[in-house]
Design a protein around this motif. Structure first.
Motif, PDB file in Angstrom:
ATOM      1  N   UNK A  30       0.828  -1.205   0.000  1.00 49.79           N
ATOM      2  CA  UNK A  30       0.000   0.000   0.000  1.00 49.79           C
ATOM      3  C   UNK A  30       0.865   1.258   0.000  1.00 49.79           C
ATOM      4  N   UNK A  31       0.267   2.351  -0.496  1.00 48.95           N
ATOM      5  CA  UNK A  31       0.859   3.679  -0.482  1.00 48.95           C
ATOM      6  C   UNK A  31      -0.184   4.642   0.051  1.00 48.95           C
ATOM      7  N   UNK A  32       0.222   5.551   0.943  1.00 46.49           N
ATOM      8  CA  UNK A  32      -0.699   6.609   1.366  1.00 46.49           C
ATOM      9  C   UNK A  32      -0.843   7.595   0.215  1.00 46.49           C
ATOM     10  N   UNK A  33      -2.065   8.120   0.048  1.00 49.97           N
ATOM     11  CA  UNK A  33      -2.399   8.908  -1.136  1.00 49.97           C
ATOM     12  C   UNK A  33      -1.550  10.166  -1.280  1.00 49.97           C
ATOM     13  N   UNK A  34      -1.263  10.880  -0.235  1.00 50.89           N
ATOM     14  CA  UNK A  34      -0.520  12.127  -0.384  1.00 50.89           C
ATOM     15  C   UNK A  34       0.984  11.940  -0.180  1.00 50.89           C
ATOM     16  N   UNK A  35       1.386  11.517   1.011  1.00 50.25           N
ATOM     17  CA  UNK A  35       2.805  11.487   1.367  1.00 50.25           C
ATOM     18  C   UNK A  35       3.608  10.501   0.519  1.00 50.25           C
ATOM     19  N   UNK A  36       3.173   9.265   0.466  1.00 45.59           N
ATOM     20  CA  UNK A  36       3.925   8.257  -0.282  1.00 45.59           C
ATOM     21  C   UNK A  36       3.903   8.524  -1.781  1.00 45.59           C
ATOM     22  N   UNK A  37       2.768   8.995  -2.305  1.00 38.64           N
ATOM     23  CA  UNK A  37       2.707   9.286  -3.727  1.00 38.64           C
ATOM     24  C   UNK A  37       3.642  10.425  -4.103  1.00 38.64           C
ATOM     25  N   UNK A  38       3.814  11.376  -3.205  1.00 36.76           N
ATOM     26  CA  UNK A  38       4.744  12.475  -3.466  1.00 36.76           C
ATOM     27  C   UNK A  38       6.177  11.958  -3.532  1.00 36.76           C
ATOM     28  N   UNK A  39       6.527  11.008  -2.648  1.00 35.08           N
ATOM     29  CA  UNK A  39       7.868  10.416  -2.686  1.00 35.08           C
ATOM     30  C   UNK A  39       8.094   9.648  -3.981  1.00 35.08           C
ATOM     31  N   UNK A  40       7.101   8.893  -4.406  1.00 35.31           N
ATOM     32  CA  UNK A  40       7.221   8.112  -5.642  1.00 35.31           C
ATOM     33  C   UNK A  40       7.312   9.046  -6.844  1.00 35.31           C
ATOM     34  N   UNK A  41       6.507  10.115  -6.845  1.00 32.05           N
ATOM     35  CA  UNK A  41       6.533  11.075  -7.947  1.00 32.05           C
ATOM     36  C   UNK A  41       7.901  11.736  -8.066  1.00 32.05           C
ATOM     37  N   UNK A  42       8.491  12.088  -6.949  1.00 34.58           N
ATOM     38  CA  UNK A  42       9.831  12.676  -6.963  1.00 34.58           C
ATOM     39  C   UNK A  42      10.854  11.670  -7.469  1.00 34.58           C
ATOM     40  N   UNK A  43      10.743  10.440  -7.019  1.00 32.09           N
ATOM     41  CA  UNK A  43      11.689   9.402  -7.436  1.00 32.09           C
ATOM     42  C   UNK A  43      11.601   9.123  -8.931  1.00 32.09           C
ATOM     43  N   UNK A  44      10.404   9.255  -9.494  1.00 29.46           N
ATOM     44  CA  UNK A  44      10.206   8.959 -10.913  1.00 29.46           C
ATOM     45  C   UNK A  44      10.255  10.203 -11.791  1.00 29.46           C
ATOM     46  N   UNK A  45      10.252  11.387 -11.178  1.00 26.73           N
ATOM     47  CA  UNK A  45      10.299  12.625 -11.950  1.00 26.73           C
ATOM     48  C   UNK A  45       9.008  12.910 -12.689  1.00 26.73           C
ATOM     49  N   UNK A  46       7.865  12.491 -12.117  1.00 26.79           N
ATOM     50  CA  UNK A  46       6.566  12.722 -12.748  1.00 26.79           C
ATOM     51  C   UNK A  46       5.615  13.354 -11.731  1.00 26.79           C
ATOM     52  N   UNK A  47       4.430  13.732 -12.184  1.00 25.99           N
ATOM     53  CA  UNK A  47       3.416  14.343 -11.329  1.00 25.99           C
ATOM     54  C   UNK A  47       2.647  13.255 -10.576  1.00 25.99           C
ATOM     55  N   UNK A  48       2.087  13.596  -9.420  1.00 24.42           N
ATOM     56  CA  UNK A  48       1.391  12.601  -8.601  1.00 24.42           C
ATOM     57  C   UNK A  48       0.160  12.016  -9.307  1.00 24.42           C
ATOM     58  N   UNK A  49      -0.458  12.768 -10.195  1.00 25.46           N
ATOM     59  CA  UNK A  49      -1.581  12.231 -10.970  1.00 25.46           C
ATOM     60  C   UNK A  49      -1.149  11.092 -11.874  1.00 25.46           C
ATOM     61  N   UNK A  50       0.035  11.213 -12.435  1.00 22.63           N
ATOM     62  CA  UNK A  50       0.571  10.142 -13.270  1.00 22.63           C
ATOM     63  C   UNK A  50       0.924   8.914 -12.425  1.00 22.63           C
ATOM     64  N   UNK A  51       1.376   9.150 -11.187  1.00 20.69           N
ATOM     65  CA  UNK A  51       1.663   8.030 -10.274  1.00 20.69           C
ATOM     66  C   UNK A  51       0.382   7.267  -9.997  1.00 20.69           C
ATOM     67  N   UNK A  52      -0.707   7.983  -9.735  1.00 15.70           N
ATOM     68  CA  UNK A  52      -2.007   7.336  -9.487  1.00 15.70           C
ATOM     69  C   UNK A  52      -2.439   6.492 -10.681  1.00 15.70           C
TER      70      UNK A  52
END
Length: 87
Positions: A30-52
Protein backbone atom coordinates in the motif's frame (compact mmCIF):
# COMPACT_ATOMS: atom_id res chain seq x y z
CA UNK A 1 18.94 -5.87 -2.97
CA UNK A 2 18.40 -2.17 -2.80
CA UNK A 3 20.06 0.54 -4.81
CA UNK A 4 23.05 2.43 -3.40
CA UNK A 5 22.18 5.42 -1.21
CA UNK A 6 23.30 8.01 -3.79
CA UNK A 7 20.94 6.55 -6.41
CA UNK A 8 18.01 6.26 -3.97
CA UNK A 9 18.13 9.99 -3.15
CA UNK A 10 18.46 11.36 -6.69
CA UNK A 11 15.19 12.87 -8.07
CA UNK A 12 13.96 11.26 -11.29
CA UNK A 13 16.04 8.13 -10.72
CA UNK A 14 13.38 5.65 -11.88
CA UNK A 15 11.79 5.62 -15.35
CA UNK A 16 8.39 4.47 -14.05
CA UNK A 17 6.40 3.56 -10.95
CA UNK A 18 6.74 -0.10 -11.88
CA UNK A 19 10.55 0.17 -11.82
CA UNK A 20 10.35 1.93 -8.45
CA UNK A 21 8.16 -0.81 -6.95
CA UNK A 22 10.21 -3.69 -8.31
CA UNK A 23 13.46 -2.14 -7.04
CA UNK A 24 12.17 -2.33 -3.46
CA UNK A 25 13.33 -5.26 -1.31
CA UNK A 26 9.69 -6.24 -0.67
CA UNK A 27 6.87 -5.19 -2.95
CA UNK A 28 4.87 -2.48 -1.14
CA UNK A 29 1.27 -3.55 -0.56
CA UNK A 30 0.00 0.00 0.00
CA UNK A 31 0.86 3.68 -0.48
CA UNK A 32 -0.70 6.61 1.37
CA UNK A 33 -2.40 8.91 -1.14
CA UNK A 34 -0.52 12.13 -0.38
CA UNK A 35 2.81 11.49 1.37
CA UNK A 36 3.93 8.26 -0.28
CA UNK A 37 2.71 9.29 -3.73
CA UNK A 38 4.74 12.48 -3.47
CA UNK A 39 7.87 10.42 -2.69
CA UNK A 40 7.22 8.11 -5.64
CA UNK A 41 6.53 11.07 -7.95
CA UNK A 42 9.83 12.68 -6.96
CA UNK A 43 11.69 9.40 -7.44
CA UNK A 44 10.21 8.96 -10.91
CA UNK A 45 10.30 12.63 -11.95
CA UNK A 46 6.57 12.72 -12.75
CA UNK A 47 3.42 14.34 -11.33
CA UNK A 48 1.39 12.60 -8.60
CA UNK A 49 -1.58 12.23 -10.97
CA UNK A 50 0.57 10.14 -13.27
CA UNK A 51 1.66 8.03 -10.27
CA UNK A 52 -2.01 7.34 -9.49
CA UNK A 53 -2.65 6.29 -13.10
CA UNK A 54 0.35 3.94 -13.12
CA UNK A 55 -0.61 2.42 -9.76
CA UNK A 56 -4.11 1.74 -11.10
CA UNK A 57 -2.62 0.09 -14.18
CA UNK A 58 -0.47 -2.14 -11.94
CA UNK A 59 -3.54 -3.37 -10.05
CA UNK A 60 -3.57 -1.11 -7.00
CA UNK A 61 -6.99 0.08 -5.81
CA UNK A 62 -7.79 3.28 -3.93
CA UNK A 63 -9.40 2.59 -0.54
CA UNK A 64 -9.95 4.37 2.75
CA UNK A 65 -8.31 2.90 5.84
CA UNK A 66 -9.90 2.77 9.29
CA UNK A 67 -8.49 6.24 10.15
CA UNK A 68 -10.20 7.76 7.12
CA UNK A 69 -6.99 8.24 5.13
CA UNK A 70 -6.94 7.36 1.44
CA UNK A 71 -4.49 4.64 0.50
CA UNK A 72 -3.63 2.69 -2.63
CA UNK A 73 -3.69 -1.02 -1.74
CA UNK A 74 -2.55 -3.99 -3.80
CA UNK A 75 -4.90 -6.99 -3.38
CA UNK A 76 -3.23 -10.22 -2.20
CA UNK A 77 -3.91 -12.02 -5.48
CA UNK A 78 -2.08 -9.31 -7.46
CA UNK A 79 1.19 -9.49 -5.46
CA UNK A 80 2.25 -12.78 -7.03
CA UNK A 81 1.42 -11.64 -10.57
CA UNK A 82 3.50 -8.47 -10.08
CA UNK A 83 6.45 -10.58 -8.85
CA UNK A 84 6.17 -12.99 -11.77
CA UNK A 85 6.03 -10.21 -14.34
CA UNK A 86 9.31 -8.78 -13.02
CA UNK A 87 11.33 -11.84 -14.04
Amino acid sequence: MTAPRAKRQKPGRYPSVRAYILDRYTIPKYFYDRFDLKKVATACGIHSGEVRAQLKALGYRQETNWNGLKIWRLPNDKVQSLRESST
